[in-house]
Design a protein around this motif. Structure first.
Motif, mmCIF file in Angstrom:
data_model
loop_
_atom_site.group_PDB
_atom_site.id
_atom_site.type_symbol
_atom_site.label_atom_id
_atom_site.label_comp_id
_atom_site.label_asym_id
_atom_site.label_seq_id
_atom_site.Cartn_x
_atom_site.Cartn_y
_atom_site.Cartn_z
ATOM 1 N N UNK A 64 47.837 69.425 25.823
ATOM 2 C CA UNK A 64 46.418 69.711 25.604
ATOM 3 C C UNK A 64 45.917 69.002 24.347
ATOM 4 N N UNK A 65 46.756 68.882 23.312
ATOM 5 C CA UNK A 65 46.306 68.160 22.112
ATOM 6 C C UNK A 65 46.006 66.709 22.467
ATOM 7 N N UNK A 66 46.900 66.080 23.205
ATOM 8 C CA UNK A 66 46.653 64.683 23.604
ATOM 9 C C UNK A 66 45.358 64.573 24.399
ATOM 10 N N UNK A 67 45.105 65.519 25.296
ATOM 11 C CA UNK A 67 43.921 65.413 26.145
ATOM 12 C C UNK A 67 42.646 65.723 25.364
ATOM 13 N N UNK A 68 42.715 66.641 24.395
ATOM 14 C CA UNK A 68 41.543 66.895 23.549
ATOM 15 C C UNK A 68 41.211 65.652 22.726
ATOM 16 N N UNK A 69 42.240 65.030 22.152
ATOM 17 C CA UNK A 69 42.022 63.786 21.391
ATOM 18 C C UNK A 69 41.374 62.736 22.291
ATOM 19 N N UNK A 70 41.762 62.737 23.564
ATOM 20 C CA UNK A 70 41.244 61.745 24.510
ATOM 21 C C UNK A 70 39.964 62.198 25.217
ATOM 22 N N UNK A 261 52.172 67.457 15.648
ATOM 23 C CA UNK A 261 52.086 66.993 17.036
ATOM 24 C C UNK A 261 51.315 65.674 17.101
ATOM 25 N N UNK A 262 50.196 65.598 16.401
ATOM 26 C CA UNK A 262 49.399 64.360 16.435
ATOM 27 C C UNK A 262 50.188 63.172 15.885
ATOM 28 N N UNK A 263 50.921 63.395 14.804
ATOM 29 C CA UNK A 263 51.707 62.298 14.223
ATOM 30 C C UNK A 263 52.746 61.795 15.210
ATOM 31 N N UNK A 264 53.375 62.729 15.933
ATOM 32 C CA UNK A 264 54.383 62.316 16.925
ATOM 33 C C UNK A 264 53.723 61.560 18.079
ATOM 34 N N UNK A 265 52.588 62.053 18.562
ATOM 35 C CA UNK A 265 51.882 61.371 19.655
ATOM 36 C C UNK A 265 51.425 59.981 19.227
ATOM 37 N N UNK A 266 50.980 59.869 17.979
ATOM 38 C CA UNK A 266 50.544 58.576 17.456
ATOM 39 C C UNK A 266 51.728 57.623 17.333
ATOM 40 N N UNK A 267 52.836 58.149 16.829
ATOM 41 C CA UNK A 267 54.049 57.337 16.679
ATOM 42 C C UNK A 267 54.545 56.813 18.024
ATOM 43 N N UNK A 269 52.663 56.212 20.471
ATOM 44 C CA UNK A 269 51.539 55.457 21.036
ATOM 45 C C UNK A 269 50.942 56.146 22.265
ATOM 46 N N UNK A 270 50.941 57.482 22.225
ATOM 47 C CA UNK A 270 50.345 58.260 23.299
ATOM 48 C C UNK A 270 48.908 58.663 22.974
ATOM 49 N N UNK A 271 48.505 58.504 21.712
ATOM 50 C CA UNK A 271 47.101 58.573 21.312
ATOM 51 C C UNK A 271 46.833 57.379 20.406
ATOM 52 N N UNK A 272 45.559 57.001 20.289
ATOM 53 C CA UNK A 272 45.206 55.827 19.483
ATOM 54 C C UNK A 272 44.898 56.184 18.043
#
Length: 282
Positions: A64-70, A261-267, A269-272
């Motif tokens: 859900x964090x990835x999708x909210x960011x997106x 969570x955001x740092x891991x997703x960014x690392x 490359x799952x969020x920009x």
């Protein structure tokens, strides 16, 4: 009576919701809460939130964090399960692969892109030191039932799903478990569409009060282990182990947890980009 729709996976984590619904606890507050099972998991629920098919979801934190960011117009209103999720890494019973290292460069079966099974394949690959571009490939199989059918046919080489949910299929086939991968953060949260939070915050808060009362007392329910074992077709000792490892939450996630969570997703490359915590938490 106010109708509110909530989605979640039909798994043992969500038994507290079933209990409160069965007892008609929301009706006492003039709320008609309707539960919808999403066998396709987080990716399917994200889509349902975006399209207004559901108002709330009990959903994987990273998904859900990835999708909210997106762009998903929703917020996390609180945590639901504080402990990590233990993802089992499964291959077909007849597979030639014996351990996690054998899976480097093979096809991960996932329910859909953006799902927990998709995101955790990246986490596992990083844990193993694999090249995230060269060593990760994906085969979409929709859900657990799809994996049970497709992996033995060779459509996808391994499949990641919560280890206790899949344990009966490891005990009896058609899966073998070659490893585990825990989430590095609390695993389930409750998310609500922004419009519902604007229009109906009082009822959302009432729902949270009811479910929090149940989860805080859940492990003390007489014979709860036997109830879970019978309802979800699991061995009693597996259920007891799962209960010992699982902690429900009645609190909001912290800013530090969201940032992690955001740092891991960014690392991965799952969020920009990272977004402010206030964009994610109510």
């Amino acid at each position: 009576m106010k109708k509110i729709k909530i989605g979640g996976v039909p798994e043992h984590f969500n038994l507290p919701w079933y209990i409160t619904l069965k007892n008609k606890e929301y009706h006492e507050h003039d709320i008609n809460l309707r539960w919808i099972d999403y066998h396709g998991g987080t990716g399917q629920m994200n889509k349902a939130l975006r399209e207004g098919e559901i108002d709330m979801a009990v959903i994987l934190t990273e998904g859900i964090i990835r999708d909210i960011v997106n762009g998903n117009p929703s917020k996390i209103v609180q945590g639901f399960v504080q402990s990590p999720l233990l993802w089992g890494i499964h291959v077909a019973e007849n597979s030639r692969y014996e351990n996690i290292s054998d899976l480097k460069g093979t096809d991960a079966a996932i329910s859909r892109f953006g799902s927990g099974s998709h995101l955790m394949a990246y986490v596992n690959a990083e844990n193993q030191g694999w090249d995230l571009e060269k060593d990760l490939n994906f085969e979409v199989i929709k859900n657990l039932e799809g994996a049970l059918e497709e992996l033995p046919k060779g459509n996808g080489d391994y499949f990641m799903w919560e280890k206790f949910t899949t344990k009966p299929y490891v005990d009896n086939g058609p899966f073998r478990r070659v490893g585990e991968c825990p989430t590095p953060w609390p695993c389930f949260v409750i998310a609500v569409r922004d419009q519902v939070l604007r229009d109906d915050a009082y009822n959302v808060n009432t729902i949270l009060e009811i479910i929090n009362r149940t989860t805080s007392e859940f492990k003390d329910i007489p014979s709860i282990d036997r109830m879970i074992s019978n309802r979800y077709n699991q061995q009693l000792d597996d259920v007891q182990e799962w209960l010992s490892l699982t902690e429900w939450s009645q609190q909001q996630l912290t800013s530090a947890e969201i940032e992690r969570v955001q740092e891991k997703l960014l690392q991965l490359e799952l969020i920009e980009k990272n977004v402010p915590v206030a964009h994610i938490l109510r």
